[in-house]
Design a protein around this motif. Sequence first.
Motif, PDB file in Angstrom:
ATOM      1  N   CYS A   1       0.809  -1.213   0.000  1.00  0.00           N
ATOM      2  CA  CYS A   1       0.000   0.000   0.000  1.00  0.00           C
ATOM      3  C   CYS A   1       0.847   1.270   0.000  1.00  0.00           C
ATOM      4  N   CYS A   2       2.056   1.236   0.560  1.00  0.00           N
ATOM      5  CA  CYS A   2       2.917   2.416   0.530  1.00  0.00           C
ATOM      6  C   CYS A   2       3.188   2.856  -0.900  1.00  0.00           C
TER       7      CYS A   2
ATOM      8  N   MET B   1      10.412   2.910   3.364  1.00  0.00           N
ATOM      9  CA  MET B   1       9.185   3.694   3.503  1.00  0.00           C
ATOM     10  C   MET B   1       8.151   2.916   4.306  1.00  0.00           C
ATOM     11  N   GLY B   2       7.693   3.518   5.392  1.00  0.00           N
ATOM     12  CA  GLY B   2       6.594   2.931   6.155  1.00  0.00           C
ATOM     13  C   GLY B   2       7.065   1.991   7.246  1.00  0.00           C
TER      14      GLY B   2
ATOM     15  N   GLU C   1       1.007   5.657  -2.087  1.00  0.00           N
ATOM     16  CA  GLU C   1       1.443   6.999  -1.691  1.00  0.00           C
ATOM     17  C   GLU C   1       2.677   7.412  -2.490  1.00  0.00           C
TER      18      GLU C   1
ATOM     19  N   ALA D   1       8.765   0.394  -0.700  1.00  0.00           N
ATOM     20  CA  ALA D   1       7.439   0.897  -0.365  1.00  0.00           C
ATOM     21  C   ALA D   1       6.526  -0.277  -0.050  1.00  0.00           C
ATOM     22  N   GLY D   2       6.620  -0.763   1.174  1.00  0.00           N
ATOM     23  CA  GLY D   2       5.711  -1.817   1.578  1.00  0.00           C
ATOM     24  C   GLY D   2       6.414  -2.898   2.378  1.00  0.00           C
TER      25      GLY D   2
ATOM     26  N   LEU E   1       7.205  11.490   2.610  1.00  0.00           N
ATOM     27  CA  LEU E   1       8.187  10.926   1.691  1.00  0.00           C
ATOM     28  C   LEU E   1       9.007  12.032   1.040  1.00  0.00           C
TER      29      LEU E   1
ATOM     30  N   CYS F   1       2.013   4.789   8.170  1.00  0.00           N
ATOM     31  CA  CYS F   1       1.364   3.557   7.720  1.00  0.00           C
ATOM     32  C   CYS F   1       0.151   3.868   6.873  1.00  0.00           C
ATOM     33  N   PRO F   2       0.274   4.168   5.590  1.00  0.00           N
ATOM     34  CA  PRO F   2       1.541   4.535   4.944  1.00  0.00           C
ATOM     35  C   PRO F   2       1.873   5.987   5.217  1.00  0.00           C
TER      36      PRO F   2
END
Lengths: 186, 176
Positions: free
Chosen positions: A59-60, A122-123, A63, A95-96, A161, A154-155
């Motif tokens: 899901c990140c 990320m996240g 974003e 990302a995730g 970012l 989250c995210p």
Amino acid sequence: MSNGVSFGSYVTTENGKRVVKELTFGNPTPEGVVLTTLDHAVNWMRKNSIWPLTFGLACCAIEMMSMGASRFDIARFGAEVFRPSPRQSDLIIIAGRVANKMAPVIRQLWEQMPEPKWVISMGACATSGGVFNNYALVQSVNQVIPVDVYVPGCPPRPEQLIYAITLLQEKIQKERGTVRRALNIK
Amino acid sequence: MPVLKNIAAIAKGMSITFREMLAPTVVENYPDGPGPLKGAKVQERYRGVHVLQRDENGLEKCVACFLCAAACPSNCIYIEAAENTAEHRVSGAERYAKVYNIDYNRCIFCGYCVEACPTDAITHGHGFEVAAFSASNLVYRKEQMLAPMPAHMGANAVFNQEEVEAGAPAMVAPGE
């Protein structure tokens, strides 16, 4: 420190308390004027053309795509070109969540990226596993590849970012010995 | 006349291009924008970095009941409780949180801690600039999340546990 651990020059005094500084980067010894000026110029070019890898895990990534699209528009930082090939990219944004099966893939993609390369975790899932403290996920991507910037959330919002990317730009700008490393001079 | 048709089609397309060229930009100008949020637009309900609230006397609202830590799905809240004494009063109740750490590496900003809190001590602020070069810098301590003192108590007088332990006068609620 009362327990006798020495942090050397990384400890500073703030309001009468001893604090460990955020680690700085690069070479503390002074270099020639020409090389440092060249370093500065090369770093400036590098930091304004960070090309991320098109690589989303969960899901990140939504974003991350949002950050690349027109509302947040990281073209303002010269980072809008999401490259489909690791051989053309400078930055990999994890990302995730990182599944155990994905870990060797991430490692290979990272190894395929040419130097200089940077990693943003990320996240919460990529940084520490987040809520998924289980057998299926790698608990923190820094067990697989070295991470430069950690972004919680989250995210994380696209602004978070973007903040991480500005931190990364700062880090790139402060790097020393860039030219010597690029020209392979000792 | 296919040529005229082509020209008309191109003109129609380019009219959109030129119209958009003159329109104001809609990008969220985050790091270069005005204000404390630097141009970022967040909703009022946005759940950012936690803020530990104080009551009207400047005492911490947190009474170290551990309900937030119990509600946390990612186990990112770490609390060490201690007893208030007459000389050393930190919160309004019997106990206070001597150590209150939130590990933002794990926190998923779900807001369950805020829902669980019986004294409304922990709330979500709008802070979002929390990225770091090192994961250990993302473990926030109580001092980093505590709300400033209310204005009539001296907004700059931030409670410092180490200073009190070193002999500085502890903060006492009015009437004690």
